[in-house]
Design a protein around this motif. Structure first.
Motif, PDB file in Angstrom:
ATOM      1  N   SER A  99      43.613  36.755  36.790  1.00 28.98           N
ATOM      2  CA  SER A  99      43.239  38.050  37.369  1.00 28.98           C
ATOM      3  C   SER A  99      42.809  37.844  38.812  1.00 28.98           C
ATOM      4  O   SER A  99      42.774  36.724  39.314  1.00 28.98           O
ATOM      5  CB  SER A  99      42.097  38.675  36.555  1.00 28.98           C
ATOM      6  N   GLN A 104      41.306  42.510  37.635  1.00 26.34           N
ATOM      7  CA  GLN A 104      42.620  43.135  37.478  1.00 26.34           C
ATOM      8  C   GLN A 104      43.652  42.045  37.219  1.00 26.34           C
ATOM      9  O   GLN A 104      43.732  41.062  37.962  1.00 26.34           O
ATOM     10  CB  GLN A 104      42.999  43.928  38.738  1.00 26.34           C
ATOM     11  N   ARG A 105      44.440  42.214  36.155  1.00 28.79           N
ATOM     12  CA  ARG A 105      45.464  41.235  35.800  1.00 28.79           C
ATOM     13  C   ARG A 105      46.467  41.067  36.935  1.00 28.79           C
ATOM     14  O   ARG A 105      46.838  42.038  37.592  1.00 28.79           O
ATOM     15  CB  ARG A 105      46.221  41.671  34.551  1.00 28.79           C
TER      16      ARG A 105
END
Length: 164
Positions: A99, A104-105
């Motif tokens: 991430s 957030q990936r």
């Protein structure tokens, strides 16, 4: 450092799964704490000379752990675990992946599913990590990062932590 029991890795390419078994001389409750609190995870999760640095952790179903695998010069890789099922002190499942620093990936990067089981034995606890992937290519990519050596080293650090 000498550890009593090295981690055993089994790779199932057809099943897109890696199974890791490690025996430790500690109670399931003590092992559970080492796996589920950021204060303990930061002490053993990363292979030396790297360290795990937790940004935030919320160990509950639906919660997550965001941490940085940081090298000696301060650079590193952010990773996130998202917890699905928790059955204290027997097992938990989570989805993990690379991430950014906000959790957030990273698009296009592998996501892998963990099932960590903690089984009481006569001498302590057997840890069984079953790590599965949607695609064989994702499993290969993670293995190519040095996952086996890194995770094995981290589990050796866990041995050392639990012996104190």
């Amino acid at each position: 450092m000498i550890t009593k029991n090295k981690a055993r890795f089994t790779k199932d390419a057809a099943g897109k799964k890696i199974t890791v078994i490690k025996e430790v001389d500690a109670s399931p409750d003590k092992v559970w704490e080492a796996w589920t609190t950021s204060q303990q995870l930061d002490k053993w999760w990363a292979p030396k000379p790297y360290k795990a640095v937790t940004r935030r952790m919320d160990f509950r179903e639906g919660g997550s752990w965001l941490y940085k695998m940081e090298g000696p010069e301060g650079k590193g890789q952010w990773d996130k675990f998202e917890y699905n099922k928790i059955d204290k002190p027997k097992l938990y499942t989570a989805k993990a992946g690379f991430s950014d620093e906000n959790g957030q990936r990273k698009p296009g990067e592998p996501v892998w599913n963990w099932k960590n089981s903690f089984i009481k034995t006569a001498d302590g606890t057997r840890i069984e990590s079953e790590i599965s992937f949607e695609k064989k290519e994702d499993m290969d990519k993670i293995l190519d990062t040095g996952f086996e050596e890194g995770y094995s080293s981290g589990l050796d650090n866990l041995d050392e932590l639990l012996s104190h």
